[in-house]
Design an enzyme around this catalytic site. Structure first.
Site, PDB file in Angstrom:
ATOM      1  N   ASN A  42       0.847  -1.191   0.000  1.00 21.14           N
ATOM      2  CA  ASN A  42       0.000   0.000   0.000  1.00 21.14           C
ATOM      3  C   ASN A  42       0.883   1.241   0.000  1.00 21.14           C
ATOM      4  OD1 ASN A  42       0.611  -0.797   2.757  1.00 21.14           O
ATOM      5  ND2 ASN A  42      -0.927   0.638   3.491  1.00 21.14           N
ATOM      6  N   ILE A  43       0.402   2.264  -0.707  1.00 23.85           N
ATOM      7  CA  ILE A  43       1.133   3.518  -0.856  1.00 23.85           C
ATOM      8  C   ILE A  43       0.144   4.639  -0.576  1.00 23.85           C
ATOM      9  CG2 ILE A  43       2.484   4.975  -2.417  1.00 23.85           C
ATOM     10  CD1 ILE A  43       2.959   2.302  -4.062  1.00 23.85           C
ATOM     11  N   GLU A  44       0.364   5.361   0.510  1.00 22.28           N
ATOM     12  CA  GLU A  44      -0.564   6.406   0.928  1.00 22.28           C
ATOM     13  C   GLU A  44      -0.124   7.790   0.463  1.00 22.28           C
ATOM     14  OE1 GLU A  44      -2.150   4.289   5.022  1.00 22.28           O
ATOM     15  OE2 GLU A  44      -0.922   6.086   5.186  1.00 22.28           O
ATOM     16  N   GLU A  55      -2.998  -4.685  -3.060  1.00 16.31           N
ATOM     17  CA  GLU A  55      -3.517  -5.617  -4.054  1.00 16.31           C
ATOM     18  C   GLU A  55      -3.542  -4.983  -5.444  1.00 16.31           C
ATOM     19  OE1 GLU A  55      -5.789  -6.307  -0.128  1.00 16.31           O
ATOM     20  OE2 GLU A  55      -4.894  -4.632  -1.194  1.00 16.31           O
ATOM     21  N   CYS A  93     -10.288  -4.620   0.097  1.00 17.62           N
ATOM     22  CA  CYS A  93     -11.408  -3.680   0.050  1.00 17.62           C
ATOM     23  C   CYS A  93     -12.250  -3.933  -1.204  1.00 17.62           C
ATOM     24  CB  CYS A  93     -10.891  -2.238   0.073  1.00 17.62           C
ATOM     25  SG  CYS A  93     -10.160  -1.679  -1.479  1.00 17.62           S
ATOM     26  N   CYS A  96     -10.511  -3.104  -4.600  1.00  9.62           N
ATOM     27  CA  CYS A  96      -9.557  -4.144  -5.007  1.00  9.62           C
ATOM     28  C   CYS A  96     -10.290  -5.391  -5.514  1.00  9.62           C
ATOM     29  CB  CYS A  96      -8.627  -4.498  -3.851  1.00  9.62           C
ATOM     30  SG  CYS A  96      -7.434  -3.191  -3.495  1.00  9.62           S
TER      31      CYS A  96
END
Length: 139
Positions: A42-44, A55, A93, A96
């Protein structure tokens, strides 16, 4: 490839997670039908909506490399500094799941949710996104 090997790849991917806002780090490992593995984390973003889940990162890396035939994805996640023996199962989620439905066979593709390499649950994509909307619905 065995599920525990794919889960190990997801843990490696999690190490690259960029989550300075949620402090929730996710790793995913996507397996193609010919045995290649694409890792994603994940990249915020401070603006939140431009963030990308692990994903989808894995899928987009694979798709941008001309991959289109997928067998399984392993997902591991936990808050920062969580000891590995305290991990819980973390499902993808809805966004995804929709991306997976675009590129995967709903009955054949497996989604592996893991606490560790030995404790995991495997689901068909259809179990996680019943009554899905796909390109077939546009015909």
């Amino acid at each position: 490839m065995k599920y525990n090997e794919l889960i190990k790849e997801a843990f490696i991917a999690r190490k690259s997670s960029y989550a300075p806002f949620s402090h929730f780090h996710v790793g995913a490992a996507l397996l193609t039908s010919d045995g290649k593995v694409y890792r994603g984390c994940n990249i915020e973003s401070a603006a939140y909506t431009p963030s990308c889940c692990a994903e989808r990162t894995a899928f987009f890396k694979a798709i941008s490399s001309d991959e289109r035939d997928f067998k399984a994805i392993a997902i591991v996640a936990a808050a920062a500094n969580t000891p590995q023996d305290k991990y819980e199962y973390c499902a993808p989620c809805g966004v995804c799941r929709q991306v997976m439905a675009e590129f995967c066979d709903l009955d054949e593709f497996k989604v592996i949710l893991a606490k560790n390499e030995e404790e995991y649950k495997a689901y068909s994509l259809n179990e996680l996104i019943p009554l899905s909307f796909t390109g077939k619905d546009l015909d």
